[in-house]
Structure formats: C-alpha cells, structure tokens
Scaffold this active site. Structure first.
Site, short mmCIF file in Angstrom:
data_model
loop_
_atom_site.label_atom_id
_atom_site.label_comp_id
_atom_site.label_asym_id
_atom_site.label_seq_id
_atom_site.Cartn_x
_atom_site.Cartn_y
_atom_site.Cartn_z
N HIS A 13 0.55 -1.19 -0.12
CA HIS A 13 0.03 0.04 -0.11
C HIS A 13 0.70 1.50 -0.06
O HIS A 13 1.88 1.17 0.55
CB HIS A 13 -0.88 -0.15 1.14
CG HIS A 13 -0.19 0.06 2.54
ND1 HIS A 13 0.34 1.22 3.32
CD2 HIS A 13 0.12 -1.05 3.44
CE1 HIS A 13 0.92 0.84 4.13
NE2 HIS A 13 1.04 -0.43 4.35
N HIS A 40 11.67 -0.41 -13.23
CA HIS A 40 11.58 -1.83 -13.43
C HIS A 40 11.73 -2.49 -12.20
O HIS A 40 12.65 -2.49 -11.51
CB HIS A 40 12.67 -2.67 -14.48
CG HIS A 40 12.53 -4.09 -14.61
ND1 HIS A 40 13.33 -4.59 -15.30
CD2 HIS A 40 11.65 -4.92 -14.16
CE1 HIS A 40 13.12 -5.84 -15.41
NE2 HIS A 40 11.99 -5.99 -14.60
C1 LIG Z 1 24.01 -5.51 -8.95
C2 LIG Z 1 24.41 -5.76 -10.34
C3 LIG Z 1 23.83 -4.98 -11.38
C4 LIG Z 1 25.90 -5.59 -10.11
O1 LIG Z 1 26.37 -5.75 -11.58
P1 LIG Z 1 27.83 -5.09 -11.76
O2 LIG Z 1 27.86 -3.77 -11.86
O3 LIG Z 1 28.35 -5.85 -13.13
O4 LIG Z 1 28.67 -5.73 -10.59
P2 LIG Z 1 29.73 -6.78 -10.37
O5 LIG Z 1 29.25 -8.18 -10.90
O6 LIG Z 1 31.02 -6.25 -10.89
O7 LIG Z 1 30.06 -7.10 -8.86
C5 LIG Z 1 30.52 -6.07 -8.03
C6 LIG Z 1 30.46 -6.62 -6.73
O8 LIG Z 1 29.01 -6.78 -6.36
C7 LIG Z 1 28.75 -8.16 -5.76
N1 LIG Z 1 27.46 -8.20 -6.29
C8 LIG Z 1 27.05 -8.26 -7.36
N2 LIG Z 1 25.64 -8.51 -7.58
C9 LIG Z 1 25.22 -8.82 -6.15
C10 LIG Z 1 24.26 -9.38 -5.61
N3 LIG Z 1 22.91 -9.07 -6.38
N4 LIG Z 1 24.18 -9.82 -4.22
C11 LIG Z 1 25.22 -9.48 -3.72
N5 LIG Z 1 26.33 -9.09 -4.26
C12 LIG Z 1 26.53 -8.87 -5.22
C13 LIG Z 1 29.87 -8.77 -6.70
O9 LIG Z 1 30.29 -10.30 -5.98
C14 LIG Z 1 30.90 -8.10 -6.71
O10 LIG Z 1 31.40 -8.20 -5.43
P3 LIG Z 1 33.14 -8.18 -5.02
O11 LIG Z 1 33.78 -6.60 -5.60
O12 LIG Z 1 33.70 -8.27 -3.45
O13 LIG Z 1 33.91 -9.23 -5.94
C15 LIG Z 1 23.97 -7.19 -10.78
O14 LIG Z 1 24.94 -8.18 -9.94
C16 LIG Z 1 22.73 -7.74 -10.37
O15 LIG Z 1 22.44 -8.05 -9.23
N6 LIG Z 1 21.63 -7.30 -11.17
C17 LIG Z 1 20.30 -7.53 -11.14
C18 LIG Z 1 19.63 -8.56 -12.11
C19 LIG Z 1 18.35 -8.66 -12.11
O16 LIG Z 1 17.68 -8.96 -10.89
N7 LIG Z 1 17.82 -8.66 -13.28
C20 LIG Z 1 16.26 -8.98 -13.56
C21 LIG Z 1 15.83 -9.34 -14.86
S1 LIG Z 1 13.93 -9.45 -15.14
#
Ligand SMILES: CC(C)(COP(=O)(O)OP(=O)(O)OC[C@H]1O[C@@H](n2cnc3c(N)ncnc32)[C@H](O)[C@@H]1OP(=O)(O)O)[C@@H](O)C(=O)NCCC(=O)NCCS
Length: 201
Positions: A125, A134
């Site tokens: 709510h 998104h």
């Molecule tokens: C958050 C996100 C955007 C980061 O992507 P990125 O900028 O490429 O970052 P990286 O993969 O280089 O990760 C950077 C750090 O964050 C950590 N990290 C990334 N995503 C994480 C997550 N979801 N939860 C916890 N830690 C995360 C990595 O382990 C890394 O840690 P480190 O520096 O200690 O090694 C991506 O991991 C993510 O979760 N995207 C969401 C995707 C999603 O839900 N899509 C839905 C589609 S319908």
C-alpha cells in the site's frame, strides 16, 4: 497495435496482449525484421504514428526512455496488465506500463509511465513508483516505499516499509534494502550496501 521492441520482454507483453484479446500486433524494431510468433516485425515508421495504440517492450529503463523521447509526445501509449495480476481499486497506473502475471499491488499505490512490474512482484500500500522503473520478478516492496525515475530493483529484492530509493539506482538481485538509497547508487547484499554511484540520466 504497435509493440516497440522485438525482445524476450516483448514476447511476455505479446502474451499479455493476446490474453486481453488483442491480436492485431505489428512489431517495430531498429535492429530486427524477424517475425515473432508470426507477427510482422519492421523498422519503426515514427512519422506515420497517429493515434494507433503502442507500448514499448524494451527491458532497459534507459533505452525505454530514449524511445519515448524519439516518439511524438501525443503517442497513444497503452497499459498492459496480465489478467492474473491483482490490483486494488485505488491503484493508479500510468500510460505505457506493463504488469506481469502474479503481481499484487495494494491500495493507494501509484505506478508511473513506462514501468515494468514483473512476474510475481508484490507492491504494498501507498507506494510511489516513478516513471521508467523496473520492479523485477519476486520483489517485495513493503508499504510506503518510494522509487525514483529509472530505478531497477533486481529480482527477489526486499525493501522494508517507508524507505525512499532515488532515481536511476540499481538494486542487485536478492538485496534487502533497510536504508534510504541516494540517486544513482548501486546497492547489493543483506543488509544492502552501496557498491558504486554513477550519474547517468
Ligand atoms: C547489482 C548488479 C547490477 C551488479 O552488476 P555489476 O555492476 O556488473 O557488478 P559486479 O558483478 O562487478 O559485482 C560487483 C561486486 O558486487 C557483488 N554483487 C553483485 N551483485 C550482487 C548481488 N545481487 N548480491 C550481492 N552481491 C553482489 C559482486 O560479488 C562483486 O563483489 P566483489 O567486488 O567483492 O567481488 C548485478 O549483479 C545484479 O544483481 N543485477 C540484477 C539482475 C536482475 O535482477 N535482473 C532482473 C531481470 S528480470
């Protein structure tokens, strides 16, 4: 009916449109002319867009906004709502937004323009969701949460009540947000922590 974007996300929206009885669909795409499920796909013909219903089926919040900026301000954007989504009577959903199967949105929440409220997301709510947001599958937004323009909330995230998430933020998959989030921040983990900030609007 025009669907702008021959993407995987586009297929989800076609499915919603078909379930709502719409089957006169033409797809516009800058990079593909491959038909999707028999629906014609062609290059956008923006100058000839009159009052034909249109929805933008591009998953990237940034790219959806760029397409809106290319199209006429008076374009006839529709709202696509899956028949198995549950919206309270006092929910307001603005033009161009798509709401997928299994979504539940509770009273007095407002959803902006050109948003995606993805499969099985729960929005409680009095939430305020800005334009081009998104909300990914299985997200739980508790009551009175606000989300700024262009923000992406990753799959399975939880936001506790009353928190304010800024504009053009990224909330990683599975994050538990327990503090307000400033504009442009990327937050991951439980409890959520900022790992970077980028200016991008
Ligand atoms: C958050 C996100 C955007 C980061 O992507 P990125 O900028 O490429 O970052 P990286 O993969 O280089 O990760 C950077 C750090 O964050 C950590 N990290 C990334 N995503 C994480 C997550 N979801 N939860 C916890 N830690 C995360 C990595 O382990 C890394 O840690 P480190 O520096 O200690 O090694 C991506 O991991 C993510 O979760 N995207 C969401 C995707 C999603 O839900 N899509 C839905 C589609 S319908």
């Amino acid at each position: 009916m025009i669907l702008f974007g021959a993407s995987g996300h586009g297929k989800v929206i076609i499915d919603i449109l078909e379930l709502n009885g719409v089957d006169d669909i033409v797809i516009w795409d800058d990079n593909s002319v491959t038909p999707v499920w028999g629906y014609e796909t062609k290059k956008p013909n923006i100058t000839q867009l009159s009052d034909e219903p249109i929805i933008i089926s591009i998953g990237s919040n940034e790219n959806r906004k760029k397409v809106v900026e290319r199209l006429p301000a008076e374009a006839n954007y529709i709202v696509a709502i899956h028949p198995q989504a549950l919206l309270a009577r006092t929910v307001n959903v603005d033009n161009g937004t798509a709401i997928m199967a299994g979504v539940a949105i509770n009273p007095d929440t407002t959803i902006g323009k050109h948003c995606i409220i993805n499969t099985n997301a729960s929005v409680d709510h009095d939430c305020q969701i800005g334009d081009y947001v998104h909300i990914s599958p299985n997200v739980a937004l508790c009551g009175n949460v606000s989300v700024g323009e262009g923000t992406h909330i990753g799959a399975g995230s939880v936001v506790i009540p009353g928190k304010k998430i800024g504009k053009w933020c990224t909330i990683g998959a599975g994050t538990v947000v327990i503090n307000d989030v400033p504009d442009y921040a990327t937050v991951v983990g439980n409890p959520g922590r900022i790992i970077k900030t980028s200016k991008k609007d």
